[in-house]
Design a protein around this motif. Structure first.
Motif, PDB file in Angstrom:
ATOM      1  N   VAL A  77       0.831  -1.211   0.000  1.00 28.70           N
ATOM      2  CA  VAL A  77       0.000   0.000   0.000  1.00 28.70           C
ATOM      3  C   VAL A  77       0.862   1.257   0.000  1.00 28.70           C
ATOM      4  O   VAL A  77       0.592   2.194  -0.759  1.00 28.70           O
ATOM      5  N   ASP A  78       1.916   1.278   0.826  1.00 29.09           N
ATOM      6  CA  ASP A  78       2.774   2.462   0.872  1.00 29.09           C
ATOM      7  C   ASP A  78       3.570   2.665  -0.423  1.00 29.09           C
ATOM      8  O   ASP A  78       3.939   3.785  -0.748  1.00 29.09           O
ATOM      9  N   TYR A  79       3.831   1.583  -1.159  1.00 27.91           N
ATOM     10  CA  TYR A  79       4.563   1.705  -2.421  1.00 27.91           C
ATOM     11  C   TYR A  79       3.673   2.211  -3.558  1.00 27.91           C
ATOM     12  O   TYR A  79       4.122   2.926  -4.438  1.00 27.91           O
ATOM     13  N   PHE A  80       2.423   1.758  -3.566  1.00 26.75           N
ATOM     14  CA  PHE A  80       1.574   1.959  -4.733  1.00 26.75           C
ATOM     15  C   PHE A  80       0.216   2.591  -4.403  1.00 26.75           C
ATOM     16  O   PHE A  80      -0.826   2.135  -4.893  1.00 26.75           O
ATOM     17  N   PRO A  81       0.172   3.661  -3.630  1.00 24.86           N
ATOM     18  CA  PRO A  81      -1.140   4.204  -3.248  1.00 24.86           C
ATOM     19  C   PRO A  81      -1.967   4.695  -4.442  1.00 24.86           C
ATOM     20  O   PRO A  81      -3.182   4.467  -4.487  1.00 24.86           O
ATOM     21  N   LEU A  82      -1.348   5.336  -5.397  1.00 25.18           N
ATOM     22  CA  LEU A  82      -2.097   5.843  -6.547  1.00 25.18           C
ATOM     23  C   LEU A  82      -2.558   4.712  -7.466  1.00 25.18           C
ATOM     24  O   LEU A  82      -3.673   4.748  -8.002  1.00 25.18           O
ATOM     25  N   ALA A  83      -1.712   3.709  -7.628  1.00 30.62           N
ATOM     26  CA  ALA A  83      -2.091   2.556  -8.444  1.00 30.62           C
ATOM     27  C   ALA A  83      -3.245   1.803  -7.795  1.00 30.62           C
ATOM     28  O   ALA A  83      -4.201   1.404  -8.483  1.00 30.62           O
ATOM     29  N   LEU A  84      -3.205   1.634  -6.483  1.00 30.21           N
ATOM     30  CA  LEU A  84      -4.287   0.931  -5.793  1.00 30.21           C
ATOM     31  C   LEU A  84      -5.583   1.738  -5.847  1.00 30.21           C
ATOM     32  O   LEU A  84      -6.676   1.166  -5.985  1.00 30.21           O
ATOM     33  N   ALA A 118     -18.518 -10.041  -8.524  1.00 27.93           N
ATOM     34  CA  ALA A 118     -19.431 -11.011  -9.122  1.00 27.93           C
ATOM     35  C   ALA A 118     -18.593 -11.969  -9.961  1.00 27.93           C
ATOM     36  O   ALA A 118     -18.413 -11.784 -11.165  1.00 27.93           O
ATOM     37  N   ARG A 119     -18.067 -12.982  -9.317  1.00 33.48           N
ATOM     38  CA  ARG A 119     -17.116 -13.890  -9.939  1.00 33.48           C
ATOM     39  C   ARG A 119     -17.628 -14.549 -11.214  1.00 33.48           C
ATOM     40  O   ARG A 119     -16.859 -14.807 -12.127  1.00 33.48           O
ATOM     41  N   GLY A 120     -18.896 -14.833 -11.283  1.00 38.95           N
ATOM     42  CA  GLY A 120     -19.445 -15.544 -12.429  1.00 38.95           C
ATOM     43  C   GLY A 120     -19.570 -14.703 -13.687  1.00 38.95           C
ATOM     44  O   GLY A 120     -19.820 -15.237 -14.766  1.00 38.95           O
ATOM     45  N   LYS A 121     -19.364 -13.401 -13.580  1.00 38.39           N
ATOM     46  CA  LYS A 121     -19.557 -12.533 -14.744  1.00 38.39           C
ATOM     47  C   LYS A 121     -18.443 -12.669 -15.767  1.00 38.39           C
ATOM     48  O   LYS A 121     -18.661 -12.502 -16.954  1.00 38.39           O
ATOM     49  N   SER A 122     -17.228 -12.952 -15.313  1.00 42.66           N
ATOM     50  CA  SER A 122     -16.091 -13.059 -16.236  1.00 42.66           C
ATOM     51  C   SER A 122     -14.932 -13.756 -15.538  1.00 42.66           C
ATOM     52  O   SER A 122     -14.518 -13.337 -14.469  1.00 42.66           O
ATOM     53  N   GLY A 123     -14.429 -14.801 -16.158  1.00 42.91           N
ATOM     54  CA  GLY A 123     -13.320 -15.535 -15.567  1.00 42.91           C
ATOM     55  C   GLY A 123     -12.104 -15.636 -16.468  1.00 42.91           C
ATOM     56  O   GLY A 123     -11.144 -16.331 -16.141  1.00 42.91           O
ATOM     57  N   ASP A 124     -12.127 -14.942 -17.591  1.00 42.02           N
ATOM     58  CA  ASP A 124     -11.014 -15.035 -18.542  1.00 42.02           C
ATOM     59  C   ASP A 124      -9.954 -13.975 -18.234  1.00 42.02           C
ATOM     60  O   ASP A 124      -9.575 -13.176 -19.074  1.00 42.02           O
ATOM     61  N   HIS A 125      -9.475 -13.998 -16.986  1.00 39.99           N
ATOM     62  CA  HIS A 125      -8.568 -12.958 -16.519  1.00 39.99           C
ATOM     63  C   HIS A 125      -7.289 -12.845 -17.350  1.00 39.99           C
ATOM     64  O   HIS A 125      -6.876 -11.740 -17.702  1.00 39.99           O
ATOM     65  N   SER A 169      -3.254   4.082 -22.123  1.00 35.26           N
ATOM     66  CA  SER A 169      -4.433   4.791 -22.627  1.00 35.26           C
ATOM     67  C   SER A 169      -5.634   4.505 -21.724  1.00 35.26           C
ATOM     68  O   SER A 169      -5.579   3.676 -20.833  1.00 35.26           O
ATOM     69  N   THR A 170      -6.702   5.221 -22.018  1.00 39.79           N
ATOM     70  CA  THR A 170      -7.918   5.126 -21.230  1.00 39.79           C
ATOM     71  C   THR A 170      -8.973   4.355 -22.015  1.00 39.79           C
ATOM     72  O   THR A 170      -9.136   4.564 -23.219  1.00 39.79           O
ATOM     73  N   ASP A 171      -9.700   3.483 -21.341  1.00 33.99           N
ATOM     74  CA  ASP A 171     -10.777   2.717 -21.958  1.00 33.99           C
ATOM     75  C   ASP A 171     -12.002   3.618 -22.154  1.00 33.99           C
ATOM     76  O   ASP A 171     -12.043   4.741 -21.645  1.00 33.99           O
ATOM     77  N   ILE A 172     -12.997   3.147 -22.858  1.00 40.43           N
ATOM     78  CA  ILE A 172     -14.169   3.965 -23.174  1.00 40.43           C
ATOM     79  C   ILE A 172     -14.952   4.386 -21.928  1.00 40.43           C
ATOM     80  O   ILE A 172     -15.706   5.352 -21.979  1.00 40.43           O
ATOM     81  N   ASP A 173     -14.769   3.673 -20.816  1.00 37.19           N
ATOM     82  CA  ASP A 173     -15.466   4.035 -19.577  1.00 37.19           C
ATOM     83  C   ASP A 173     -14.664   5.012 -18.720  1.00 37.19           C
ATOM     84  O   ASP A 173     -15.049   5.329 -17.602  1.00 37.19           O
ATOM     85  N   GLY A 174     -13.524   5.476 -19.241  1.00 31.81           N
ATOM     86  CA  GLY A 174     -12.707   6.446 -18.522  1.00 31.81           C
ATOM     87  C   GLY A 174     -11.664   5.846 -17.605  1.00 31.81           C
ATOM     88  O   GLY A 174     -10.897   6.573 -16.975  1.00 31.81           O
ATOM     89  N   GLN A 175     -11.608   4.527 -17.521  1.00 32.79           N
ATOM     90  CA  GLN A 175     -10.637   3.857 -16.656  1.00 32.79           C
ATOM     91  C   GLN A 175      -9.367   3.537 -17.440  1.00 32.79           C
ATOM     92  O   GLN A 175      -9.422   3.222 -18.633  1.00 32.79           O
ATOM     93  N   LEU A 176      -8.248   3.609 -16.761  1.00 30.38           N
ATOM     94  CA  LEU A 176      -6.966   3.277 -17.396  1.00 30.38           C
ATOM     95  C   LEU A 176      -6.884   1.786 -17.707  1.00 30.38           C
ATOM     96  O   LEU A 176      -7.220   0.952 -16.859  1.00 30.38           O
ATOM     97  N   HIS A 177      -6.437   1.459 -18.903  1.00 34.83           N
ATOM     98  CA  HIS A 177      -6.269   0.052 -19.274  1.00 34.83           C
ATOM     99  C   HIS A 177      -5.291  -0.643 -18.317  1.00 34.83           C
ATOM    100  O   HIS A 177      -5.510  -1.802 -17.945  1.00 34.83           O
ATOM    101  N   SER A 178      -4.237   0.052 -17.908  1.00 31.35           N
ATOM    102  CA  SER A 178      -3.273  -0.572 -16.984  1.00 31.35           C
ATOM    103  C   SER A 178      -3.911  -0.887 -15.638  1.00 31.35           C
ATOM    104  O   SER A 178      -3.585  -1.899 -15.010  1.00 31.35           O
ATOM    105  N   ALA A 179      -4.835  -0.045 -15.176  1.00 31.86           N
ATOM    106  CA  ALA A 179      -5.539  -0.315 -13.918  1.00 31.86           C
ATOM    107  C   ALA A 179      -6.453  -1.526 -14.076  1.00 31.86           C
ATOM    108  O   ALA A 179      -6.585  -2.339 -13.155  1.00 31.86           O
ATOM    109  N   ALA A 226      -5.152  -8.980 -12.868  1.00 35.21           N
ATOM    110  CA  ALA A 226      -4.014  -9.732 -12.331  1.00 35.21           C
ATOM    111  C   ALA A 226      -4.260 -10.096 -10.867  1.00 35.21           C
ATOM    112  O   ALA A 226      -3.949 -11.218 -10.434  1.00 35.21           O
ATOM    113  N   LEU A 227      -4.829  -9.179 -10.101  1.00 36.06           N
ATOM    114  CA  LEU A 227      -5.157  -9.472  -8.704  1.00 36.06           C
ATOM    115  C   LEU A 227      -6.227 -10.555  -8.618  1.00 36.06           C
ATOM    116  O   LEU A 227      -6.147 -11.455  -7.759  1.00 36.06           O
ATOM    117  N   ALA A 228      -7.228 -10.495  -9.495  1.00 41.45           N
ATOM    118  CA  ALA A 228      -8.274 -11.515  -9.502  1.00 41.45           C
ATOM    119  C   ALA A 228      -7.695 -12.885  -9.837  1.00 41.45           C
ATOM    120  O   ALA A 228      -8.014 -13.890  -9.187  1.00 41.45           O
TER     121      ALA A 228
END
Length: 112
Positions: free
Chosen positions: A25-32, A55-62, A75-85, A91-93
């Motif tokens: 958490v202390d290393y990556f506060p903005l990323a989290l 909702a685990r059943g919605k998508s499992g192809d992580h 870049s940013t996805d169409i919903d305004g969220q960063l693709h890297s995020a 990756a966490l899932a």
């Protein structure tokens, strides 16, 4: 309560060997924070009107999703969220599910 395995080690030495706050958490506060925004945006999209939950059943192809988001990293996805995020969330899932499988944890079926 989320439908995830959340048992941390009870051995004091083991607990000290995983410094969650000072080692992550202390290393990556903005990323989290960006990953938390992805989590909220995904919940709003896939579970409108419901409390924040995975909702685990919605998508499992992580793994496939991670790669698709990494291809568009920076870049940013169409919903305004960063693709890297989004890649980080996936990756966490993936990691959570791998650890749960090793621990033989079976999530309860989602109530619809």
């Amino acid at each position: 309560m989320q439908n995830v395995l959340r048992t941390l080690p009870t051995d004091p030495g083991e607990r000290k060997s995983a410094p969650i706050m000072s080692g992550v958490v202390d290393y990556f506060p903005l990323a989290l924070e960006a990953v938390a925004r992805v989590s909220k945006a995904g919940n709003d999209q896939h579970n409108p009107g419901q409390p924040l939950h995975w909702a685990r059943g919605k998508s499992g192809d992580h793994a496939d999703c991670i790669i698709r988001h990494l291809i568009e990293r920076g870049s940013t996805d169409i919903d305004g969220q960063l693709h890297s995020a989004k890649a980080a969330w996936r990756a966490l899932a993936l990691l959570q599910e791998e650890i749960e499988a090793l621990e033989k944890f079976i999530p309860e079926p989602e109530v619809k």
